[in-house]
Design a protein around this motif. Structure first.
Motif, PDB file in Angstrom:
ATOM      1  N   VAL A 163      43.708  46.059  31.650  1.00 32.28           N
ATOM      2  CA  VAL A 163      42.963  44.859  31.278  1.00 32.28           C
ATOM      3  C   VAL A 163      42.439  44.158  32.527  1.00 32.28           C
ATOM      4  N   GLY A 164      43.304  44.006  33.527  1.00 33.48           N
ATOM      5  CA  GLY A 164      42.902  43.329  34.748  1.00 33.48           C
ATOM      6  C   GLY A 164      41.758  44.027  35.456  1.00 33.48           C
ATOM      7  N   SER A 165      41.852  45.361  35.559  1.00 34.08           N
ATOM      8  CA  SER A 165      40.809  46.128  36.239  1.00 34.08           C
ATOM      9  C   SER A 165      39.460  45.932  35.562  1.00 34.08           C
ATOM     10  N   PHE A 166      39.441  46.039  34.234  1.00 30.41           N
ATOM     11  CA  PHE A 166      38.177  45.890  33.520  1.00 30.41           C
ATOM     12  C   PHE A 166      37.699  44.440  33.528  1.00 30.41           C
ATOM     13  N   ALA A 167      38.627  43.484  33.476  1.00 30.41           N
ATOM     14  CA  ALA A 167      38.214  42.077  33.536  1.00 30.41           C
ATOM     15  C   ALA A 167      37.492  41.792  34.850  1.00 30.41           C
ATOM     16  N   ILE A 168      38.010  42.328  35.955  1.00 26.70           N
ATOM     17  CA  ILE A 168      37.361  42.141  37.250  1.00 26.70           C
ATOM     18  C   ILE A 168      35.951  42.719  37.228  1.00 26.70           C
ATOM     19  N   ALA A 169      35.836  43.955  36.737  1.00 25.86           N
ATOM     20  CA  ALA A 169      34.535  44.624  36.733  1.00 25.86           C
ATOM     21  C   ALA A 169      33.529  43.901  35.848  1.00 25.86           C
ATOM     22  N   ILE A 170      33.963  43.472  34.674  1.00 27.93           N
ATOM     23  CA  ILE A 170      33.056  42.789  33.743  1.00 27.93           C
ATOM     24  C   ILE A 170      32.628  41.438  34.291  1.00 27.93           C
ATOM     25  N   LEU A 171      33.602  40.644  34.758  1.00 26.86           N
ATOM     26  CA  LEU A 171      33.281  39.326  35.302  1.00 26.86           C
ATOM     27  C   LEU A 171      32.329  39.436  36.489  1.00 26.86           C
ATOM     28  N   SER A 172      32.594  40.407  37.364  1.00 25.95           N
ATOM     29  CA  SER A 172      31.727  40.614  38.518  1.00 25.95           C
ATOM     30  C   SER A 172      30.315  40.988  38.085  1.00 25.95           C
ATOM     31  N   ALA A 173      30.213  41.840  37.064  1.00 28.12           N
ATOM     32  CA  ALA A 173      28.893  42.250  36.562  1.00 28.12           C
ATOM     33  C   ALA A 173      28.122  41.067  35.999  1.00 28.12           C
ATOM     34  N   TYR A 174      28.830  40.069  35.475  1.00 26.87           N
ATOM     35  CA  TYR A 174      28.184  38.869  34.946  1.00 26.87           C
ATOM     36  C   TYR A 174      27.921  37.823  36.031  1.00 26.87           C
ATOM     37  N   GLY A 175      28.343  38.107  37.267  1.00 27.93           N
ATOM     38  CA  GLY A 175      28.036  37.202  38.365  1.00 27.93           C
ATOM     39  C   GLY A 175      29.121  36.208  38.741  1.00 27.93           C
ATOM     40  N   TYR A 176      30.333  36.358  38.193  1.00 21.92           N
ATOM     41  CA  TYR A 176      31.434  35.452  38.514  1.00 21.92           C
ATOM     42  C   TYR A 176      32.101  35.865  39.831  1.00 21.92           C
ATOM     43  N   ASP A 177      32.666  34.897  40.540  1.00 23.55           N
ATOM     44  CA  ASP A 177      33.499  35.155  41.714  1.00 23.55           C
ATOM     45  C   ASP A 177      34.939  35.324  41.239  1.00 23.55           C
ATOM     46  N   VAL A 178      35.494  36.514  41.440  1.00 22.74           N
ATOM     47  CA  VAL A 178      36.789  36.858  40.885  1.00 22.74           C
ATOM     48  C   VAL A 178      37.849  36.901  41.976  1.00 22.74           C
ATOM     49  N   VAL A 179      38.995  36.266  41.697  1.00 21.30           N
ATOM     50  CA  VAL A 179      40.171  36.345  42.556  1.00 21.30           C
ATOM     51  C   VAL A 179      41.233  37.142  41.806  1.00 21.30           C
ATOM     52  N   ALA A 180      41.704  38.215  42.422  1.00 20.47           N
ATOM     53  CA  ALA A 180      42.667  39.108  41.780  1.00 20.47           C
ATOM     54  C   ALA A 180      44.089  38.745  42.193  1.00 20.47           C
ATOM     55  N   SER A 181      44.956  38.564  41.223  1.00 21.02           N
ATOM     56  CA  SER A 181      46.376  38.360  41.490  1.00 21.02           C
ATOM     57  C   SER A 181      47.084  39.696  41.355  1.00 21.02           C
ATOM     58  N   THR A 182      47.722  40.155  42.431  1.00 21.03           N
ATOM     59  CA  THR A 182      48.345  41.471  42.432  1.00 21.03           C
ATOM     60  C   THR A 182      49.621  41.471  43.254  1.00 21.03           C
ATOM     61  N   GLY A 183      50.556  42.303  42.860  1.00 23.43           N
ATOM     62  CA  GLY A 183      51.769  42.510  43.641  1.00 23.43           C
ATOM     63  C   GLY A 183      51.659  43.705  44.545  1.00 23.43           C
ATOM     64  N   ARG A 184      50.471  44.328  44.569  1.00 22.44           N
ATOM     65  CA  ARG A 184      50.259  45.518  45.390  1.00 22.44           C
ATOM     66  C   ARG A 184      49.054  45.295  46.312  1.00 22.44           C
ATOM     67  N   PRO A 185      49.260  44.579  47.412  1.00 22.03           N
ATOM     68  CA  PRO A 185      48.137  44.287  48.319  1.00 22.03           C
ATOM     69  C   PRO A 185      47.482  45.532  48.885  1.00 22.03           C
ATOM     70  N   GLU A 186      48.218  46.650  48.914  1.00 19.30           N
ATOM     71  CA  GLU A 186      47.631  47.896  49.407  1.00 19.30           C
ATOM     72  C   GLU A 186      46.514  48.415  48.509  1.00 19.30           C
ATOM     73  N   GLU A 187      46.406  47.854  47.292  1.00 22.99           N
ATOM     74  CA  GLU A 187      45.375  48.270  46.349  1.00 22.99           C
ATOM     75  C   GLU A 187      44.124  47.385  46.423  1.00 22.99           C
ATOM     76  N   MET A 188      44.043  46.523  47.430  1.00 22.12           N
ATOM     77  CA  MET A 188      42.926  45.578  47.479  1.00 22.12           C
ATOM     78  C   MET A 188      41.585  46.280  47.615  1.00 22.12           C
ATOM     79  N   ASP A 189      41.546  47.410  48.301  1.00 21.62           N
ATOM     80  CA  ASP A 189      40.279  48.140  48.412  1.00 21.62           C
ATOM     81  C   ASP A 189      39.780  48.548  47.027  1.00 21.62           C
ATOM     82  N   TYR A 190      40.703  48.985  46.176  1.00 21.24           N
ATOM     83  CA  TYR A 190      40.362  49.361  44.795  1.00 21.24           C
ATOM     84  C   TYR A 190      39.838  48.153  44.026  1.00 21.24           C
ATOM     85  N   LEU A 191      40.504  47.022  44.167  1.00 17.34           N
ATOM     86  CA  LEU A 191      40.084  45.808  43.450  1.00 17.34           C
ATOM     87  C   LEU A 191      38.742  45.295  43.977  1.00 17.34           C
ATOM     88  N   THR A 192      38.511  45.445  45.266  1.00 23.39           N
ATOM     89  CA  THR A 192      37.223  45.051  45.839  1.00 23.39           C
ATOM     90  C   THR A 192      36.097  45.917  45.308  1.00 23.39           C
TER      91      THR A 192
END
Length: 330
Positions: A163-192
């Motif tokens: 859900v989080g992954s798709f929420a980021i992608a959808i919100l970004s596609a609509y032009g929102y600035d998204v901040v991801a809350s994660t316990g795995r900072p090593e995955e930030m490249d993926y979230l970016t």
């Protein structure tokens, strides 16, 4: 005609076991009027709970898990559907109280099905799956409550999950600035890559907080619950909206009414299981329109049906990012 399916059983001493079985079409549930030849299903958090027995989500045994699937109608006594129709199913208690999608065949009620958008194939539909569809319902709730891109940052919790992954992608596609809350900072490249502008560590939200905190978020998509949801509400700006759709961190809500009565914050509950068909179709049509196929490939891990039991355990341990699509015919 025989087919393969993942089957969950409960012994007399209430121990849960899951195994890959060969079943006969005559064993399919009687309370259905459409038989679907399944192409792909998925593994969601709820499926992980069912397969491992970690929580009592299954309501009767034996049970074929799998809360969604995509495939082709092979038989139908429902006037809405005919042989050859391409369909999707999400929710309706499938995989909990009615045999689900981790199988090569399913027999379900026709009113549970929606038409697959023509722009998607079955694999892409399940790459999106219940997680992507739920994420779109969350975004639609923010938009319904007039949360606009220019209003400020949108927080997405459980960012590495489906859900989080798709929420980021959808919100970004609509032009929102998204901040991801994660316990795995090593995955930030993926979230970016998905569209997140920045991240915070989930520990900032997971502990008890104040009834009201500094205003930060114009909106929130929360898949975690518990203290995370309470803190997200306490940090939401005046007039903002929080869309709550999950409980990966707990089903409790240790919050106060302060954000709601002093800042006019809206807490919007998102139900993906029993949502009306028109709303489902709208969500699927919108996500098919807004996201490119390249996004699906960033989010998806594909496995065979025979791998589902092992991966279900990994899912609950937080070792799987994004979506798990199951090729039930592999």
């Amino acid at each position: 005609m025989s087919f393969n399916a993942l089957l969950i059983n409960r012994s007399e001493d209430k121990k849960i076991s899951a195994s890959l079985e060969t079943l006969d079409e005559s064993q399919l549930p009687e309370d259905g009027d459409v038989i679907v030849d399944i192409d792909y299903s998925t593994l969601n958090y709820k499926d992980g709970l069912a397969i491992t027995g970690a929580a009592p989500v299954v309501r009767k045994y034996p049970m074929v898990p799998g809360i969604d699937f995509a495939g082709t109608v092979s038989e139908s006594s429902n006037p809405k559907w005919k042989t050859g129709d391409k369909v999707i199913l999400n929710g309706w208690g499938v995989g909990e109280g009615h045999w689900g999608g981790l199988s090569q065949k399913a027999k379900v009620k026709g009113e549970w099905l929606i038409a697959k958008p023509e722009s998607l194939d079955s694999y892409q539909a399940m790459a999106i799956g219940t997680a992507g569809y739920t994420a779109m319902l969350c975004v639609m709730a923010l938009q319904k409550h007039d949360v606009k891109p220019e209003d400020g940052e949108i927080l997405v919790t459980g960012a590495n999950g489906g859900v989080g992954s798709f929420a980021i992608a959808i919100l970004s596609a609509y032009g929102y600035d998204v901040v991801a809350s994660t316990g795995r900072p090593e995955e930030m490249d993926y979230l970016t890559e998905l569209g997140a502008k920045s991240s915070i560590n989930r520990s900032e939200l997971s502990e008890p907080g104040k009834p009201l905190e500094k205003e930060r978020w114009a909106g929130v998509v929360d898949a975690v619950g518990s203290h995370t949801l309470a803190n997200a509400c306490a940090q939401t700006k005046y007039g903002g909206t929080v869309a709550a759709c999950g409980l990966a961190g707990g089903f409790d809500l240790p919050a106060t009414v302060m954000p709601f009565i002093l800042r006019g914050v809206t807490l919007a509950g998102i139900d993906s299981v029993n949502a009306p068909l028109a709303k489902r179709q709208e969500a699927w049509d919108k996500i098919a329109e807004i996201l490119s196929p390249e996004v699906y490939e960033k989010v998806v891990k594909k496995i065979a049906l025979s791998e589902a039991i092992d991966v279900a355990g990994q899912l609950l341990e937080g070792k799987v990012r994004g979506r798990v699509v199951v090729d039930v015919n592999a």
